[in-house]
Design an enzyme around this catalytic site. Structure first.
Site, PDB file in Angstrom:
ATOM      1  N   ASP A  11       0.983  -1.419   0.065  1.00 17.01           N
ATOM      2  CA  ASP A  11       0.012   0.021   0.032  1.00 17.01           C
ATOM      3  C   ASP A  11       0.706   1.363  -0.076  1.00 17.01           C
ATOM      4  OD1 ASP A  11      -2.498  -1.727   0.115  1.00 17.01           O
ATOM      5  OD2 ASP A  11      -2.670  -1.890   2.429  1.00 17.01           O
ATOM      6  N   ASP A 130     -13.615  -4.662  -3.004  1.00 19.78           N
ATOM      7  CA  ASP A 130     -13.100  -4.019  -0.955  1.00 19.78           C
ATOM      8  C   ASP A 130     -14.846  -4.700  -0.868  1.00 19.78           C
ATOM      9  OD1 ASP A 130     -10.765  -3.756  -1.614  1.00 19.78           O
ATOM     10  OD2 ASP A 130     -11.354  -1.000  -1.760  1.00 19.78           O
TER      11      ASP A 130
END
EC number: 4.3.2.10
Length: 255
Positions: A11, A130
């Site tokens: 990330d 997600d």
């Protein structure tokens, strides 16, 4: 038997690699290029870079670090975050990315999946989903999850969206199981099983890996790849040892 892939997720926020828990409270993990090089040298099969702020802030991914990563590693890598057009994707691929992944922009403009697949081939187009499991067990697709302030339910159910993105031309799906993210107690096998059942393209599990057995449990369902971050960044699991363990369990793994 197709070779199973072990994937590290990095990330990226403000030019650094970070990691949170359940998509919150991100901590600094280090330099993008150094970590990419480390993984490339230590047996990881593939890297995924998520610019977690790009979509939420409506920014573009920095082409500079993408280009630097390409010069420093010799394994495939995928880039995600704020890719809203064929031009965005073309630039990232031209700078060395092997695949591009779209998430929130695909929810806003589903035709983007089809346009990217036509322009660059389905093998280049990954859709990240997600998925949040509510207290009643309903699976909901969230978007703009890179920032707690912007994260919200998209209005779509996970299983509906999985079917839809395949029809639109997704070449691969990464299922990010939000409830499991960073907590290291295993992938949500029930959710994985439900998604795998309707998946005709390669499926990558993300969220929950804490020990080697968790990877094995997920792969036994038939999925193509398992993605992890915390356990690799914190060196809680050695990548080469993990691969030997999985191979000894009868899986097809690249050592």
């Amino acid at each position: 038997m197709l070779t199973k892939r072990i994937i590290a997720c990095l990330d990226v926020k403000d030019g650094r690699v970070v990691k949170g828990t359940q998509f919150k409270n991100h901590k600094d993990m280090g330099d993008i290029i150094e970590l990419a090089r480390y993984y490339s040298q230590n047996g990881i099969d593939e890297l995924v870079f998520y610019d977690i702020a790009a979509s939420a802030r409506k920014e573009r991914i920095s082409r500079e670090w993408v280009s630097e990563v390409a010069k420093n590693i010799n394994i495939p890598f995928c880039v995600a975050g704020g890719i809203k057009s064929e031009e965005d994707a073309a630039e990232l691929l031209a700078n060395g990315a092997d695949k591009i992944s779209i998430n929130s922009p695909a929810l806003n403009d589903p035709s983007l999946i089809t346009r990217l697949a036509k322009s660059f081939g389905v093998q280049c187009v990954v859709v990240g989903i997600d998925s949040f499991k509510d207290e009643n067990g309903n699976l909901k697709v969230f978007q703009y999850t890179g920032d707690e302030k912007t994260s919200k339910h998209s209005g779509k159910s996970t299983l509906e969206w999985v079917k839809e993105v395949q029809d639109l031309g997704a070449g691969e799906i990464v299922l990010n199981m939000m409830n499991q993210d960073g907590v290291k107690n295993g992938y949500d096998l029930e959710q994985l099983k439900a998604v795998y059942k309707i998946c005709k393209v390669p499926l990558i599990a993300s969220g929950g890996a804490g020990k080697m057995e968790h990877f094995l449990e997920a792969f036994k369902l038939g999925i193509d790849g398992a993605l992890a971050a915390s356990v690799f960044h914190q060196k809680l699991i050695d990548i080469k040892e993990l691969k030997i363990y999985l191979k000894n369990q009868g899986l097809s793994i690249r050592i």
